[in-house]
Design a protein around this motif. Sequence first.
Motif, mmCIF file in Angstrom:
data_model
loop_
_atom_site.group_PDB
_atom_site.id
_atom_site.type_symbol
_atom_site.label_atom_id
_atom_site.label_comp_id
_atom_site.label_asym_id
_atom_site.label_seq_id
_atom_site.Cartn_x
_atom_site.Cartn_y
_atom_site.Cartn_z
ATOM 1 N N SER A 277 6.167 -19.277 22.889
ATOM 2 C CA SER A 277 5.336 -18.305 23.597
ATOM 3 C C SER A 277 5.519 -18.429 25.111
ATOM 4 O O SER A 277 5.621 -17.419 25.825
ATOM 5 N N LEU A 278 5.569 -19.666 25.598
ATOM 6 C CA LEU A 278 5.750 -19.891 27.033
ATOM 7 C C LEU A 278 7.121 -19.429 27.518
ATOM 8 O O LEU A 278 7.301 -19.125 28.700
ATOM 9 N N MET A 279 8.081 -19.361 26.591
ATOM 10 C CA MET A 279 9.427 -18.885 26.936
ATOM 11 C C MET A 279 9.586 -17.393 26.667
ATOM 12 O O MET A 279 10.683 -16.852 26.715
ATOM 13 N N ASN A 280 8.454 -16.735 26.362
ATOM 14 C CA ASN A 280 8.462 -15.300 26.036
ATOM 15 C C ASN A 280 9.343 -14.999 24.828
ATOM 16 O O ASN A 280 10.016 -13.962 24.758
ATOM 17 N N LYS A 281 9.334 -15.924 23.892
ATOM 18 C CA LYS A 281 10.131 -15.790 22.679
ATOM 19 C C LYS A 281 9.196 -15.536 21.495
ATOM 20 O O LYS A 281 8.158 -16.188 21.351
ATOM 21 N N LEU A 282 9.548 -14.586 20.653
ATOM 22 C CA LEU A 282 8.750 -14.268 19.480
ATOM 23 C C LEU A 282 8.682 -15.483 18.547
ATOM 24 O O LEU A 282 9.689 -16.148 18.305
ATOM 25 N N SER A 283 7.489 -15.764 18.027
ATOM 26 C CA SER A 283 7.339 -16.870 17.083
ATOM 27 C C SER A 283 6.466 -16.439 15.908
ATOM 28 O O SER A 283 5.569 -15.610 16.060
ATOM 29 N N VAL A 284 6.759 -17.011 14.743
ATOM 30 C CA VAL A 284 6.028 -16.683 13.517
ATOM 31 C C VAL A 284 5.431 -17.960 12.947
ATOM 32 O O VAL A 284 6.146 -18.947 12.728
ATOM 33 N N ASN A 285 4.125 -17.942 12.716
ATOM 34 C CA ASN A 285 3.451 -19.080 12.090
ATOM 35 C C ASN A 285 3.352 -18.794 10.593
ATOM 36 O O ASN A 285 2.518 -18.004 10.150
ATOM 37 N N PHE A 286 4.228 -19.438 9.823
ATOM 38 C CA PHE A 286 4.266 -19.233 8.377
ATOM 39 C C PHE A 286 3.315 -20.229 7.716
ATOM 40 O O PHE A 286 3.617 -21.416 7.613
ATOM 41 N N ALA A 287 2.152 -19.744 7.293
ATOM 42 C CA ALA A 287 1.147 -20.608 6.674
ATOM 43 C C ALA A 287 0.421 -19.810 5.604
ATOM 44 O O ALA A 287 -0.238 -18.818 5.909
ATOM 45 N N ARG B 164 1.314 -14.288 12.466
ATOM 46 C CA ARG B 164 1.081 -15.084 11.261
ATOM 47 C C ARG B 164 1.672 -14.398 10.037
ATOM 48 O O ARG B 164 1.498 -13.196 9.839
ATOM 49 N N ALA B 165 2.368 -15.173 9.225
ATOM 50 C CA ALA B 165 2.877 -14.700 7.936
ATOM 51 C C ALA B 165 2.237 -15.564 6.863
ATOM 52 O O ALA B 165 2.394 -16.786 6.864
ATOM 53 N N SER B 166 1.484 -14.944 5.945
ATOM 54 C CA SER B 166 0.738 -15.694 4.941
ATOM 55 C C SER B 166 1.446 -15.794 3.599
ATOM 56 O O SER B 166 0.948 -16.432 2.680
ATOM 57 N N SER B 167 2.615 -15.150 3.506
ATOM 58 C CA SER B 167 3.368 -15.202 2.248
ATOM 59 C C SER B 167 4.856 -15.037 2.544
ATOM 60 O O SER B 167 5.247 -14.596 3.647
ATOM 61 N N LYS B 168 5.695 -15.347 1.551
ATOM 62 C CA LYS B 168 7.136 -15.177 1.714
ATOM 63 C C LYS B 168 7.487 -13.701 1.891
ATOM 64 O O LYS B 168 8.395 -13.364 2.640
ATOM 65 N N LYS B 169 6.741 -12.821 1.226
ATOM 66 C CA LYS B 169 6.993 -11.389 1.338
ATOM 67 C C LYS B 169 6.688 -10.904 2.749
ATOM 68 O O LYS B 169 7.450 -10.123 3.332
ATOM 69 N N LEU C 90 6.754 -12.691 5.420
ATOM 70 C CA LEU C 90 7.772 -13.293 6.290
ATOM 71 C C LEU C 90 9.062 -12.487 6.239
ATOM 72 O O LEU C 90 9.682 -12.211 7.276
ATOM 73 N N GLU C 91 9.442 -12.080 5.060
ATOM 74 C CA GLU C 91 10.683 -11.313 4.899
ATOM 75 C C GLU C 91 10.586 -9.944 5.572
ATOM 76 O O GLU C 91 11.556 -9.427 6.130
ATOM 77 N N ASN C 92 9.389 -9.354 5.554
ATOM 78 C CA ASN C 92 9.215 -7.998 6.071
ATOM 79 C C ASN C 92 9.019 -7.925 7.583
ATOM 80 O O ASN C 92 8.939 -6.827 8.146
ATOM 81 N N LEU C 93 8.925 -9.052 8.245
ATOM 82 C CA LEU C 93 8.716 -9.035 9.693
ATOM 83 C C LEU C 93 9.938 -8.466 10.404
ATOM 84 O O LEU C 93 11.070 -8.698 10.017
#
Length: 261
Positions: A223-233, A251-256, A258-261
């Motif tokens: 985030s500090l580097m202005n880079k997109l991040s995903v919290n997979f939990a 936030r991605a709460s499932s594999k599906k 995560l795949e659709n991001l």
Amino acid sequence: MKLINKLKSYGNKIICADEEGLTLTSKKTVNQRVDKRCLEKMDYFFCVGKRDQKIIKKENPKHIKKIHSIGNMRFDLLKSKFRSFYNDDITEINKKYKDFILITTKFTGANNFELVKKDVEKQISNPEKKIINLDVNFIKAEYNFQKKMFNQYISFLSFFSKKNPKINIGIKIHPAENKKTWYKFANKFSNIFIADEKYSTNAWIGASQFIISTNSHTLIEASLMNKLSVNFATKKIPLIENPLFNAVSIRASSKKELENL
């Protein structure tokens, strides 16, 4: 303690920088992380911020003069005026790997060396016995969650890499994990590689298209580097999860999901 005592016997000053002070600042976690025996030997103890400093001072009134708030050096290097520090490494990484997604792992309990895993499992089985200097409920929740998420990552990466053979995926292994586990897994796929330890985690984040991690400080660094991040939990567990991780990432709460991001 033996190493600290040996260093001090040679006339060295001992300084500690609190790397976890941004997210683990409750009274319980501070007392688990900051060993009073070690603090006794420290000449200076550097905190991430005022909140971190305040609670550590409150829990250690004998040592307030050695506890200072100085910020976080890792985060300071990510400020725009210092970020060019990583440019040469980022260029080298991109030259070799082109575009890639970065996975920064955090399975320090579920994928640790057998001796450590056995200690964790013994502590969970024997809650009344003090084997590890951490709250038993926290250990149990974190360990079980990590085991579940580790399997989720293996499943997702296996599926995603085969479905998308032209997308490269780099795995930056947490230093406390068993690296052999990830090397053995990555060797099964032509488009999954292990991030070279020659370069810092921040350089790998800067070189990536975006990162995926689970409740990790690397989400904040991205985030500090202005880079997109995903919290997979897949599950929210307040005992082990800090709201800051979700505030700075998607936030991605499932594999599906995560795949659709």
